[in-house]
Design a protein around this motif. Structure first.
Motif, short mmCIF file in Angstrom:
data_model
loop_
_atom_site.label_atom_id
_atom_site.label_comp_id
_atom_site.label_asym_id
_atom_site.label_seq_id
_atom_site.Cartn_x
_atom_site.Cartn_y
_atom_site.Cartn_z
N GLY A 1 -7.49 -2.68 -5.74
CA GLY A 1 -6.49 -1.72 -6.18
C GLY A 1 -5.20 -2.38 -6.62
O GLY A 1 -4.59 -1.99 -7.62
N LYS B 1 0.81 -1.22 0.00
CA LYS B 1 0.00 0.00 0.00
C LYS B 1 0.85 1.28 0.00
O LYS B 1 0.36 2.35 -0.39
CB LYS B 1 -0.92 0.02 1.22
N TYR C 1 -8.52 2.00 -2.74
CA TYR C 1 -8.43 1.24 -4.00
C TYR C 1 -9.14 1.87 -5.18
O TYR C 1 -8.78 1.61 -6.32
CB TYR C 1 -8.96 -0.19 -3.79
#
Length: 310
Positions: free
Chosen positions: A181, A54, A147
């Protein structure tokens, strides 16, 4: 709206390069995991800053958008919040992170440790998202979506570019899916050149149901990986990419995920959270069976867990 293209991914990779790690690939044999012998590559994105992939999307968003004085806000099951908190701290930006009550203590403490304001907003990700949207309306802070935002998809797509550099002869890549995502960005990079397989928990078959329905639809949000792989729906932006470039979607049980998590530690001394071990669970449980000679890689995408206490 920014398009999620290979050129955009290349540009983002150059922008975030000083801020993210090029994570290693570990070559293993499934015989080490008690399965029939087969070489497999593990892309250890669990070693990324903030403990998951992330960070790529977070830095892409913060470095390519105009951030207001009110700072940034994110709703997260934990990993996205930790990544936004980490990126914001490194760039000197105020951050407020909304999480649901199912967020693991490891992820909550990581968010606090990076100096962000942590707010518990409801029981599930959708509740935290609604609370974050109300906060944005009242403060003018900039939303960094987990996402469903072009910059997030493009940032996660830099991992696809990196895997292509690391493993140029790859046939198949197994990727865990939550909101989409990660797999959306990776699919946007590969565009069918590599077989991308989506792996989800049976208790949160979000992309699996969407592909069957031909559109994002509500799915259950239960199971061992609910703090990372259980939004109600996949993102609207990633779904066309998944329809076009994700070759297959498979589901694994919670027991298979837990077994993969333990096997990673026992056989490779790799720590993964349940969501991070989900893609490997498809191989170890036999849910995904490669063809003879198929060159397979597994993305180990997150390590924010207290499962291993030293």
């Amino acid at each position: 709206m920014t398009e999620v293209t290979r050129d955009a991914i290349r540009d983002a990779a150059a922008v975030i390069r000083p801020h993210v790690r090029h994570t290693p690939v570990l070559d293993v044999d499934l015989a080490d995991f008690g399965r029939p012998a087969r070489p497999v590559a593990l892309k250890l994105e669990c070693l990324q800053h903030s403990g998951s992939f992330k960070a790529r999307g977070a830095f892409t968003s913060l470095l390519t958008r105009d951030v207001p004085d009110a700072g940034v806000v994110a709703a997260s099951g934990g990993n996205h919040g930790a990544a936004v908190a980490y990126a914001a701290a490194r760039l000197g930006i105020p951050a407020t992170i909304f999480v649901p009550s199912v967020t693991s203590p490891a992820k909550a403490e990581r968010i606090r440790g990076y100096g962000a304001k942590l707010v518990v907003g409801g029981d599930r990700y959708a509740d935290a998202l609604a609370a974050s949207e109300a906060f944005v309306a009242g403060t003018g802070a900039m939303t960094v979506h987990a996402y469903d935002q072009p910059e997030t998809l493009i940032g996660q797509g830099t991992l696809g570019l990196e895997i292509a550099q690391d493993l140029p002869d790859l046939d198949t890549l197994l990727v865990a899916v939550g909101g989409g995502g990660l797999i959306g960005g990776i699919a946007a990079w590969y565009r069918g050149d590599v077989r991308v397989v989506a792996v989800e928990p049976e208790g949160a078959p979000t992309l699996h149901r969407a592909l069957a329905a031909g559109m994002p639809v509500d799915a259950p949000t239960e199971g061992i990986a609910a703090d990372s792989l259980a939004p109600k729906q996949v993102g609207q932006l990633m779904f066309p990419l998944a329809q076009q470039f994700v070759a297959e979607s498979v589901l694994v049980t919670d027991d298979a995920i837990a077994a993969a998590q333990l096997s990673l530690w026992e056989a490779a001394r790799v720590v993964a959270e349940p969501g991070g071990a989900t893609a490997l669970a498809a191989l170890l449980s036999g849910t995904y069976v490669p063809e003879p000679g198929e060159r397979v890689a597994v993305l180990v995408c997150g390590a924010n867990t207290t499962a291993v206490q030293l």
